[in-house]
Design a protein around this motif. Structure first.
Motif, PDB file in Angstrom:
ATOM      1  N   MET A   5      70.556  55.678  24.955  1.00  0.00           N
ATOM      2  CA  MET A   5      71.172  56.484  26.011  1.00  0.00           C
ATOM      3  C   MET A   5      71.942  55.584  26.969  1.00  0.00           C
ATOM      4  SD  MET A   5      67.710  57.259  28.298  1.00  0.00           S
ATOM      5  CE  MET A   5      68.470  58.007  29.721  1.00  0.00           C
ATOM      6  N   ARG A   6      72.992  56.178  27.540  1.00  0.00           N
ATOM      7  CA  ARG A   6      73.745  55.424  28.535  1.00  0.00           C
ATOM      8  C   ARG A   6      73.372  55.900  29.939  1.00  0.00           C
ATOM      9  NH1 ARG A   6      79.622  56.479  26.987  1.00  0.00           N
ATOM     10  NH2 ARG A   6      78.648  58.315  26.089  1.00  0.00           N
ATOM     11  N   CYS A   7      73.322  54.942  30.850  1.00  0.00           N
ATOM     12  CA  CYS A   7      73.059  55.264  32.258  1.00  0.00           C
ATOM     13  C   CYS A   7      74.049  54.501  33.116  1.00  0.00           C
ATOM     14  CB  CYS A   7      71.659  54.820  32.690  1.00  0.00           C
ATOM     15  SG  CYS A   7      70.309  55.748  31.964  1.00  0.00           S
ATOM     16  N   ILE A   8      74.384  55.094  34.244  1.00  0.00           N
ATOM     17  CA  ILE A   8      75.130  54.345  35.251  1.00  0.00           C
ATOM     18  C   ILE A   8      74.156  54.001  36.376  1.00  0.00           C
ATOM     19  CG2 ILE A   8      75.978  56.467  36.411  1.00  0.00           C
ATOM     20  CD1 ILE A   8      78.566  54.840  37.061  1.00  0.00           C
ATOM     21  N   GLU A  46      63.453  54.405  32.072  1.00  0.00           N
ATOM     22  CA  GLU A  46      62.591  53.352  32.621  1.00  0.00           C
ATOM     23  C   GLU A  46      63.216  51.973  32.425  1.00  0.00           C
ATOM     24  OE1 GLU A  46      61.493  55.954  30.718  1.00  0.00           O
ATOM     25  OE2 GLU A  46      60.747  56.915  32.538  1.00  0.00           O
ATOM     26  N   GLU A  47      63.827  51.773  31.268  1.00  0.00           N
ATOM     27  CA  GLU A  47      64.456  50.479  31.002  1.00  0.00           C
ATOM     28  C   GLU A  47      65.619  50.242  31.978  1.00  0.00           C
ATOM     29  OE1 GLU A  47      65.813  49.956  26.939  1.00  0.00           O
ATOM     30  OE2 GLU A  47      66.789  48.051  27.450  1.00  0.00           O
ATOM     31  N   ALA A  48      66.379  51.301  32.242  1.00  0.00           N
ATOM     32  CA  ALA A  48      67.490  51.186  33.210  1.00  0.00           C
ATOM     33  C   ALA A  48      66.932  50.894  34.605  1.00  0.00           C
ATOM     34  CB  ALA A  48      68.315  52.467  33.214  1.00  0.00           C
ATOM     35  N   VAL A  49      65.836  51.568  34.958  1.00  0.00           N
ATOM     36  CA  VAL A  49      65.208  51.364  36.271  1.00  0.00           C
ATOM     37  C   VAL A  49      64.725  49.915  36.397  1.00  0.00           C
ATOM     38  CG1 VAL A  49      63.209  51.983  37.718  1.00  0.00           C
ATOM     39  CG2 VAL A  49      64.594  53.784  36.656  1.00  0.00           C
TER      40      VAL A  49
END
Lengths: 147, 124
Positions: free
Chosen positions: B1-4, B89-92
């Protein structure tokens, strides 16, 4: 110059766009792509599916799960465009399709470009700028969004 | 997934105070680490809102252009990175490690992906 064109003022709980709204937006996106200005675009899931990290004065992070209350200010999606001037970006923003379920406010924010960091060369070290590093990643980004 | 991961503006960023070489190197090292981990897709800093513009549409769809600065919002951002990760969670976890000084915050928001729009095919 690159600009981030952010969508704001969409009610977060409005649900997913109708096909009609989606198609009007797609036509606009296609036009930007044809004009060669479009680098990236996406919609963001509601803030209920996001998180916020806040750092206190000492730099200690606290994580808060969404949703975040400021619904009218929250960013619902964005375009990244490459244009000749801020005025050109504004012209595109003025033409964002309107109607039910479509964004009511667009914020246009120009990027810092390499020359804005030229002052750092007078301070020594020439380690890449964040934007410089991002540049190298950019092809990968644009490749990943073509569906 | 992509996150900004959107870094919020602070009084310093809005005042146009540019990073020192040390701060820039720290951010460069962090972005380099994200690139090496294969999660970094893009990242950039944005000029202060004083160099920016808003277009607001009324009920009839008529646009009004307003020049910055924009002072009334807590939602103004100063920069972002886009990451490709396995989970929010990984993005966080990456966002928690974002260099910077003083009180500040970052919002992490996942992208809609193609499958989220699959429902449109049932509408004609």
């Amino acid at each position: 110059m690159r600009c981030l064109m952010m969508v704001q003022g969409v009610e977060e709980n409005a649900g997913m766009p109708t096909r009609a709204a989606f198609e009007r937006m797609e036509a606009f996106n296609a036009e930007m792509e044809k004009a060669g200005v479009l680098l990236e675009l996406t919609g963001l899931k509601p803030s209920s599916q996001g998180a916020r990290v806040s750092f206190d004065e000492t730099g200690r992070p606290t994580v808060t799960d969404g949703p975040f209350g400021e619904t009218k200010e929250l960013i619902g999606g964005f375009w990244i465009i490459e244009v000749q001037s801020l005025a050109e970006a504004v012209e595109w923003a003025r033409r964002v399709p309107q109607g039910e379920g479509l964004p009511r406010r667009i914020e246009v924010r120009p990027y810092f470009e390499a020359e804005d960091f030229a002052y750092l060369q007078q301070q020594g070290s020439s380690a890449g700028t964040p934007n410089g590093i991002a540049e190298a990643q950019f092809d990968r980004l644009t490749a990943s969004v073509k569906v | 997934m992509r996150c900004i991961i959107m870094g919020k503006a602070t009084p310093d960023t809005e005042a146009g105070i540019m990073p020192t070489q040390e701060e820039m190197d720290e951010m460069g090292a962090f972005m380099g680490e994200m690139a090496k981990a294969g999660v970094l897709l893009d990242g950039a800093g944005l000029k202060p809102s004083s160099k920016s513009v808003r277009v607001t549409f009324d009920e009839a769809g008529k646009p009004t252009v307003t020049d910055g600065p924009f002072t009334e919002t807590k939602e103004l951002i100063a920069g972002y990175v886009i990451v490709e990760v396995k989970s929010l969670e990984e993005a966080v976890d990456w966002a928690r490690r974002m260099p910077g000084k003083g009180a500040r915050s970052a919002d992490i928001r996942p992208f809609f992906e193609a499958e989220d729009f699959a429902y449109l095919q049932q509408q004609s």
